[in-house]
Design a protein around this motif. Structure first.
Motif, PDB file in Angstrom:
ATOM      1  N   ASP A 152     -35.341  36.299   3.537  1.00 10.47           N
ATOM      2  CA  ASP A 152     -36.265  37.029   2.673  1.00 10.47           C
ATOM      3  C   ASP A 152     -36.750  38.258   3.446  1.00 10.47           C
ATOM      4  N   LEU A 153     -36.197  39.419   3.109  1.00 12.79           N
ATOM      5  CA  LEU A 153     -36.501  40.634   3.867  1.00 12.79           C
ATOM      6  C   LEU A 153     -37.948  41.076   3.711  1.00 12.79           C
ATOM      7  N   ASP A 154     -38.595  40.630   2.636  1.00  8.39           N
ATOM      8  CA  ASP A 154     -40.010  40.954   2.443  1.00  8.39           C
ATOM      9  C   ASP A 154     -40.900  40.160   3.399  1.00  8.39           C
ATOM     10  N   ALA A 155     -40.355  39.081   3.929  1.00  3.57           N
ATOM     11  CA  ALA A 155     -41.165  38.191   4.773  1.00  3.57           C
ATOM     12  C   ALA A 155     -40.977  38.449   6.268  1.00  3.57           C
ATOM     13  N   ILE A 156     -40.025  39.321   6.625  1.00  8.35           N
ATOM     14  CA  ILE A 156     -39.750  39.586   8.047  1.00  8.35           C
ATOM     15  C   ILE A 156     -40.392  40.913   8.455  1.00  8.35           C
ATOM     16  N   PRO A 157     -41.377  40.899   9.357  1.00  3.09           N
ATOM     17  CA  PRO A 157     -41.967  42.156   9.833  1.00  3.09           C
ATOM     18  C   PRO A 157     -41.022  42.856  10.811  1.00  3.09           C
TER      19      PRO A 157
END
Length: 209
Positions: A135-140
């Protein structure tokens, strides 16, 4: 730079007769001093001739290539740096990919809340993070970025030719331009391969892009 026929004639006259006054050069060409003034100014500013008050013009003895090299070696980073494209440390990988696409750049610089450089993101970093079902939205971005001090940088007063060498030696697309402050090294600009290409074209065309 490409010289006109008259400018070439002026150089030959100064080579053979220097030091020589502008009036004497004009006399040999059957022209007025006023007519020659722009040509003499161009040749002097370009470095082909040297003018000394109450003495006249000298030929410097330098070729066009030597003059071009001298000119390049005087350019500083701050004269050509552009606005850096940055993201915050807590931005998501998805947001970073969107920023890179919308800004059409190959490198993103990661900063903290004080605009201090903490990392760099390349296309390869973002592509690597995109592989798989994450989930690219969840990886800073701070998890995947290259961190200081493992980042190649330059400073405002560095020579542009040295920055270009770093780009080539490290095989990277861009360098952050840093300024030291109480909070750390703030990013104030960027130098990229496109920057160097523009400078090269400007030198050849003698026109600022």
């Amino acid at each position: 730079m490409e010289l006109s026929n008259r400018q070439e004639q002026i150089i030959e006259i100064v080579k053979e007769n220097g030091p020589i006054t502008g009036e004497n050069i004009a006399e040999q060409l059957n022209l007025t001093r006023a007519t020659l003034r722009p040509d003499l100014a161009i040749l002097t500013m370009a470095g082909f001739l040297e003018a000394r008050p109450r003495v006249g013009y000298f030929y410097t003895g330098k070729t066009g290539t030597e003059l071009l090299t001298e000119k390049i070696k005087k350019y500083k980073v701050y004269e050509y740096q552009s606005v850096p494209i940055v993201v915050k440390e807590d931005a998501s990988v998805y947001d970073a990919i969107s920023t890179m696409f919308l800004e059409d750049v190959g490198t993103l610089f990661v900063v903290d809340q004080h605009s201090v450089l903490t990392g760099v993101l390349s296309r390869k970093d973002l592509l690597r993070a995109s592989i798989g079902n994450q989930d690219l939205d969840a990886i800073p971005v701070h998890i995947i970025m290259t961190r200081m001090p493992n980042i190649t940088v330059c400073y405002r007063n560095d020579l542009l030719i040295d920055a270009a060498k770093k780009l080539i030696d490290k095989q990277i697309d861009g360098l952050p331009v840093l300024k030291e402050s109480e909070k750390g090294f703030e990013i104030v600009g960027r130098i990229t391969k496109t920057t160097i290409t523009k400078v090269f074209v400007e030198l050849i065309t003698d026109k600022r892009l």
